[in-house]
Scaffold this active site. Sequence first.
Site, PDB file in Angstrom:
ATOM      1  N   THR A 161      -7.088   6.589   9.991  1.00 44.10           N
ATOM      2  CA  THR A 161      -6.968   5.542   8.987  1.00 44.10           C
ATOM      3  C   THR A 161      -8.265   4.750   9.047  1.00 44.10           C
ATOM      4  O   THR A 161      -9.174   5.112   9.792  1.00 44.10           O
ATOM      5  CB  THR A 161      -5.718   4.669   9.243  1.00 44.10           C
ATOM      6  OG1 THR A 161      -5.670   3.624   8.269  1.00 44.10           O
ATOM      7  CG2 THR A 161      -5.730   4.060  10.640  1.00 44.10           C
ATOM      8  N   THR A 162      -8.359   3.681   8.272  1.00 45.45           N
ATOM      9  CA  THR A 162      -9.580   2.882   8.288  1.00 45.45           C
ATOM     10  C   THR A 162      -9.668   2.207   9.647  1.00 45.45           C
ATOM     11  O   THR A 162      -8.824   1.391   9.978  1.00 45.45           O
ATOM     12  CB  THR A 162      -9.530   1.833   7.164  1.00 45.45           C
ATOM     13  OG1 THR A 162      -9.148   2.488   5.964  1.00 45.45           O
ATOM     14  CG2 THR A 162     -10.861   1.162   6.976  1.00 45.45           C
ATOM     15  N   HIS A 192      -5.666   3.530  -1.714  1.00 46.06           N
ATOM     16  CA  HIS A 192      -6.995   3.889  -1.221  1.00 46.06           C
ATOM     17  C   HIS A 192      -7.299   5.300  -1.729  1.00 46.06           C
ATOM     18  O   HIS A 192      -6.682   6.266  -1.286  1.00 46.06           O
ATOM     19  CB  HIS A 192      -6.990   3.850   0.319  1.00 46.06           C
ATOM     20  CG  HIS A 192      -8.328   4.097   0.939  1.00 46.06           C
ATOM     21  ND1 HIS A 192      -8.512   4.014   2.310  1.00 46.06           N
ATOM     22  CD2 HIS A 192      -9.536   4.422   0.425  1.00 46.06           C
ATOM     23  CE1 HIS A 192      -9.785   4.277   2.589  1.00 46.06           C
ATOM     24  NE2 HIS A 192     -10.420   4.534   1.466  1.00 46.06           N
ATOM     25  N   ASN A 219       0.852  -1.188   0.000  1.00 50.25           N
ATOM     26  CA  ASN A 219       0.000   0.000   0.000  1.00 50.25           C
ATOM     27  C   ASN A 219       0.893   1.246   0.000  1.00 50.25           C
ATOM     28  O   ASN A 219       1.692   1.444   0.924  1.00 50.25           O
ATOM     29  CB  ASN A 219      -0.909  -0.041   1.244  1.00 50.25           C
ATOM     30  CG  ASN A 219      -1.839   1.148   1.292  1.00 50.25           C
ATOM     31  OD1 ASN A 219      -1.423   2.280   1.038  1.00 50.25           O
ATOM     32  ND2 ASN A 219      -3.096   0.926   1.637  1.00 50.25           N
ATOM     33  N   GLU A 277     -11.103  -9.404   3.242  1.00 51.08           N
ATOM     34  CA  GLU A 277      -9.809  -9.041   3.817  1.00 51.08           C
ATOM     35  C   GLU A 277     -10.046  -8.874   5.304  1.00 51.08           C
ATOM     36  O   GLU A 277     -10.837  -8.023   5.724  1.00 51.08           O
ATOM     37  CB  GLU A 277      -9.258  -7.746   3.203  1.00 51.08           C
ATOM     38  CG  GLU A 277      -7.929  -7.356   3.855  1.00 51.08           C
ATOM     39  CD  GLU A 277      -7.230  -6.185   3.169  1.00 51.08           C
ATOM     40  OE1 GLU A 277      -7.385  -6.024   1.942  1.00 51.08           O
ATOM     41  OE2 GLU A 277      -6.526  -5.450   3.877  1.00 51.08           O
ATOM     42  N   HIS A 301      -3.797  -4.515   7.756  1.00 54.45           N
ATOM     43  CA  HIS A 301      -3.889  -3.388   8.690  1.00 54.45           C
ATOM     44  C   HIS A 301      -2.987  -3.595   9.900  1.00 54.45           C
ATOM     45  O   HIS A 301      -3.200  -4.510  10.688  1.00 54.45           O
ATOM     46  CB  HIS A 301      -5.311  -3.092   9.161  1.00 54.45           C
ATOM     47  CG  HIS A 301      -5.496  -1.630   9.449  1.00 54.45           C
ATOM     48  ND1 HIS A 301      -4.998  -1.039  10.567  1.00 54.45           N
ATOM     49  CD2 HIS A 301      -6.047  -0.639   8.715  1.00 54.45           C
ATOM     50  CE1 HIS A 301      -5.257   0.256  10.524  1.00 54.45           C
ATOM     51  NE2 HIS A 301      -5.887   0.524   9.403  1.00 54.45           N
ATOM     52  N   ARG A 307       3.158  18.891   1.182  1.00 49.23           N
ATOM     53  CA  ARG A 307       3.589  20.125   0.513  1.00 49.23           C
ATOM     54  C   ARG A 307       2.803  20.405  -0.762  1.00 49.23           C
ATOM     55  O   ARG A 307       3.163  21.315  -1.511  1.00 49.23           O
ATOM     56  CB  ARG A 307       5.099  20.044   0.187  1.00 49.23           C
ATOM     57  CG  ARG A 307       5.986  20.075   1.401  1.00 49.23           C
ATOM     58  CD  ARG A 307       5.998  21.457   2.020  1.00 49.23           C
ATOM     59  NE  ARG A 307       6.559  21.463   3.345  1.00 49.23           N
ATOM     60  CZ  ARG A 307       7.850  21.672   3.627  1.00 49.23           C
ATOM     61  NH1 ARG A 307       8.709  21.861   2.663  1.00 49.23           N
ATOM     62  NH2 ARG A 307       8.261  21.670   4.867  1.00 49.23           N
ATOM     63  N   GLU A 338      -8.623   0.238  -2.868  1.00 50.77           N
ATOM     64  CA  GLU A 338      -9.467   0.306  -1.665  1.00 50.77           C
ATOM     65  C   GLU A 338     -10.403   1.484  -1.854  1.00 50.77           C
ATOM     66  O   GLU A 338      -9.960   2.574  -2.226  1.00 50.77           O
ATOM     67  CB  GLU A 338      -8.612   0.542  -0.424  1.00 50.77           C
ATOM     68  CG  GLU A 338      -7.720  -0.619  -0.080  1.00 50.77           C
ATOM     69  CD  GLU A 338      -6.865  -0.295   1.144  1.00 50.77           C
ATOM     70  OE1 GLU A 338      -6.996   0.799   1.711  1.00 50.77           O
ATOM     71  OE2 GLU A 338      -6.060  -1.152   1.508  1.00 50.77           O
ATOM     72  N   ARG A 392      -9.407   8.061  -1.324  1.00 48.06           N
ATOM     73  CA  ARG A 392     -10.381   8.477  -0.313  1.00 48.06           C
ATOM     74  C   ARG A 392     -11.261   9.598  -0.848  1.00 48.06           C
ATOM     75  O   ARG A 392     -10.842  10.387  -1.698  1.00 48.06           O
ATOM     76  CB  ARG A 392      -9.663   8.953   0.955  1.00 48.06           C
ATOM     77  CG  ARG A 392      -8.881   7.850   1.654  1.00 48.06           C
ATOM     78  CD  ARG A 392      -8.338   8.354   2.983  1.00 48.06           C
ATOM     79  NE  ARG A 392      -9.395   8.532   3.943  1.00 48.06           N
ATOM     80  CZ  ARG A 392      -9.643   7.713   4.967  1.00 48.06           C
ATOM     81  NH1 ARG A 392      -8.876   6.670   5.180  1.00 48.06           N
ATOM     82  NH2 ARG A 392     -10.632   7.954   5.782  1.00 48.06           N
ATOM     83  N   HIS A 402       0.946   6.122   1.857  1.00 49.11           N
ATOM     84  CA  HIS A 402       1.735   7.013   2.711  1.00 49.11           C
ATOM     85  C   HIS A 402       2.832   7.750   1.963  1.00 49.11           C
ATOM     86  O   HIS A 402       3.330   8.767   2.441  1.00 49.11           O
ATOM     87  CB  HIS A 402       2.281   6.262   3.925  1.00 49.11           C
ATOM     88  CG  HIS A 402       1.179   5.865   4.859  1.00 49.11           C
ATOM     89  ND1 HIS A 402       0.422   6.805   5.528  1.00 49.11           N
ATOM     90  CD2 HIS A 402       0.673   4.662   5.185  1.00 49.11           C
ATOM     91  CE1 HIS A 402      -0.498   6.175   6.241  1.00 49.11           C
ATOM     92  NE2 HIS A 402      -0.370   4.879   6.049  1.00 49.11           N
ATOM     93  N   ARG A 458      -7.088  12.781   0.531  1.00 49.64           N
ATOM     94  CA  ARG A 458      -6.013  13.275   1.393  1.00 49.64           C
ATOM     95  C   ARG A 458      -4.639  12.750   0.986  1.00 49.64           C
ATOM     96  O   ARG A 458      -3.630  13.344   1.334  1.00 49.64           O
ATOM     97  CB  ARG A 458      -6.294  12.964   2.866  1.00 49.64           C
ATOM     98  CG  ARG A 458      -6.157  11.514   3.226  1.00 49.64           C
ATOM     99  CD  ARG A 458      -6.294  11.315   4.720  1.00 49.64           C
ATOM    100  NE  ARG A 458      -7.651  11.557   5.170  1.00 49.64           N
ATOM    101  CZ  ARG A 458      -8.177  10.951   6.238  1.00 49.64           C
ATOM    102  NH1 ARG A 458      -7.465  10.118   6.964  1.00 49.64           N
ATOM    103  NH2 ARG A 458      -9.422  11.185   6.590  1.00 49.64           N
TER     104      ARG A 458
HETATM  105  N1  PXP Z   1      -5.960  -3.067   4.147  1.00 52.18           N
HETATM  106  C1  PXP Z   1      -6.926  -2.112   4.216  1.00 52.18           C
HETATM  107  C2  PXP Z   1      -8.299  -2.483   3.785  1.00 52.18           C
HETATM  108  C3  PXP Z   1      -6.632  -0.811   4.658  1.00 52.18           C
HETATM  109  O1  PXP Z   1      -7.599   0.113   4.704  1.00 52.18           O
HETATM  110  C4  PXP Z   1      -5.301  -0.491   5.008  1.00 52.18           C
HETATM  111  C5  PXP Z   1      -4.966   0.897   5.428  1.00 52.18           C
HETATM  112  O2  PXP Z   1      -5.114   1.744   4.341  1.00 52.18           O
HETATM  113  C6  PXP Z   1      -4.332  -1.498   4.902  1.00 52.18           C
HETATM  114  C7  PXP Z   1      -4.690  -2.773   4.499  1.00 52.18           C
HETATM  115  C8  PXP Z   1      -2.901  -1.252   5.219  1.00 52.18           C
HETATM  116  O3  PXP Z   1      -2.743  -0.979   6.576  1.00 52.18           O
HETATM  117  P1  PXP Z   1      -1.335  -0.481   7.121  1.00 52.18           P
HETATM  118  O4  PXP Z   1      -1.031   0.807   6.436  1.00 52.18           O
HETATM  119  O5  PXP Z   1      -1.552  -0.358   8.579  1.00 52.18           O
HETATM  120  O6  PXP Z   1      -0.337  -1.552   6.745  1.00 52.18           O
END
Ligand code: PXP
Length: 240
Positions: free
Chosen positions: A101-102, A44, A8, A152, A192, A19, A71, A46, A11, A50
């Site tokens: 976060t989720t 994701h 993912n 998931e 997650h 910035r 996502e 959103r 980040h 963001r």
């Molecule tokens: N799976 C899902 C469905 C999520 O929403 C997230 C967070 O965006 C992740 C996995 C990844 O989680 P983490 O960033 O804590 O590894």
Amino acid sequence: MHKKLGVNIDHVATVRQARRGTSPDPVTAAGIAEMNGADGITVHLREDRRHIQDRDLAVLKQVVKTRINLEMAATKEMVGIATDILPFSSTLVPEKREEITTEGGLDVLGQREAIHGTVSRLQEAGILVSLFIDPDLAQVRAAKHTGADAVEIHTGEYCNAFQGGRTEKQFGKIRSAAAYGRNIGLRVFAGHGLDLRNIVPILSLPEIEEFNIGHSIIARAVFVGLGQAVREMADLIHGR
Ligand code: PXP
């Protein structure tokens, strides 16, 4: 079974958005992740944009060589974007603007009909659909009733418990949910809060095919570089 890692890259975009500029570029991150063993790229998009932007998703669609897992909230806007971009898979997640976060899994049980409609629209476009749910047997059963291909399992509570050293209860929930999901014909993924340590017991569960991991990889990448951070996790998941 060959277990898979979806990296993912949200980040990376979070740092860029700090910035409102152009770097670091999540598209470059996707390429580095793929070169270092990622089996897929997860983003994701959103509602509040963001981190990942619409343009990121469009460019990723063109350059990602593995596969994209999008996502998304189960909204009309997101279904429109998904059926336009056509990611390999979509993971339906709950979304609240205020959350960091989720936070919890999707309440499939409470909105079975609505989720069933979203699942069908995505599947008709050829997208594999996964539902992000807490490790709860009733939610797993409800997920099956919506016609989703996969669940998931939300590993957040387990990861919190891991920090306190008491994982038995949370691990048991994940084990039962994974076994039950597979039994009733769902594919089972997890994600997650996973990192190089807390994922180890979860890797022993044969039903879990794929892991979506973001924060711990990107956090580690700040110190060791993205390539190494992805490689370490990929090797662990692939059993190398
Ligand atoms: N799976 C899902 C469905 C999520 O929403 C997230 C967070 O965006 C992740 C996995 C990844 O989680 P983490 O960033 O804590 O590894």
